[in-house]
Design a protein around this motif. Structure first.
Motif, PDB file in Angstrom:
ATOM      1  N   SER A 185      32.970  38.042  46.777  1.00 49.84           N
ATOM      2  CA  SER A 185      33.035  39.267  44.584  1.00 49.84           C
ATOM      3  C   SER A 185      32.096  38.619  44.086  1.00 49.84           C
ATOM      4  CB  SER A 185      34.388  37.696  44.260  1.00 49.84           C
ATOM      5  OG  SER A 185      34.837  37.590  44.651  1.00 49.84           O
ATOM      6  N   LEU A 222      33.352  31.556  44.132  1.00 52.91           N
ATOM      7  CA  LEU A 222      34.308  32.111  43.783  1.00 52.91           C
ATOM      8  C   LEU A 222      35.599  32.930  45.550  1.00 52.91           C
ATOM      9  CD1 LEU A 222      31.471  34.289  41.926  1.00 52.91           C
ATOM     10  CD2 LEU A 222      33.542  33.581  41.961  1.00 52.91           C
ATOM     11  N   ASP A 255      35.883  36.087  39.484  1.00 58.25           N
ATOM     12  CA  ASP A 255      37.238  36.362  40.317  1.00 58.25           C
ATOM     13  C   ASP A 255      37.382  34.768  40.659  1.00 58.25           C
ATOM     14  OD1 ASP A 255      37.164  39.069  39.638  1.00 58.25           O
ATOM     15  OD2 ASP A 255      36.079  39.104  41.235  1.00 58.25           O
ATOM     16  N   GLU A 271      32.379  40.333  36.246  1.00 55.82           N
ATOM     17  CA  GLU A 271      33.049  41.918  36.313  1.00 55.82           C
ATOM     18  C   GLU A 271      33.132  42.252  34.915  1.00 55.82           C
ATOM     19  OE1 GLU A 271      35.162  42.995  38.452  1.00 55.82           O
ATOM     20  OE2 GLU A 271      35.198  41.894  40.363  1.00 55.82           O
TER      21      GLU A 271
END
Length: 143
Positions: free
Chosen positions: A129, A125, A66, A133
């Motif tokens: 976050s 980030l 992210d 991911e």
């Protein structure tokens, strides 16, 4: 680009006087461990300095971030592939690289060598976050 990344890593390490040793969250893949060396939040941004080790034959699994990551290869040779299954970068000891943010920047890091890879990575980030991911294999014949 080596000097700015090293300087950035050093600055964040200095900012992060709060040392928080911890095992990293598991990411898809195998043979990967990580320790958070420092974490600092400024405004709406987390700066996390983490040391990652990837054992021979191991890999991060497919993922994205992210925020932007800045990495320095302390030891070993990292093979880094993008989701097009063709783009491959090889980073050896002493190299630096940047991983851009976004779900359209899916990638994998693999250790195809016979010695462990050690990376120092600065994660920049949005506050709160996750470090990474998970993403499905985009159709490549390797994992």
């Amino acid at each position: 680009m080596r000097i700015p990344v090293r300087a950035t890593l050093a600055a964040v390490a200095a900012l992060g006087a709060l040392l928080v040793p911890a095992n990293a969250e598991a990411t898809p893949g195998s043979g990967v461990t990580g320790v958070i060396l420092s974490k600092t939040t400024l405004g709406k941004t987390d700066y996390i300095l983490r040391e990652i080790t990837i054992q021979p034959g191991g890999g991060t699994g497919w993922h994205f971030h992210d925020g932007t990551l800045y990495a320095f290869v302390k030891a070993g040779t990292l093979t880094h592939n993008d989701a097009d299954c063709v783009t491959q970068d090889v980073y050896r000891t002493g190299a630096t690289f940047v991983e851009p943010k976004g779900s359209d920047k899916v990638h994998i890091g693999r250790n195809l060598g016979s010695t462990p890879i050690v990376l120092d990575v600065l994660y920049v980030l949005p506050t709160g976050s996750p470090l990474a991911e998970d993403a499905p294999n985009p159709g490549c014949d390797f994992q």
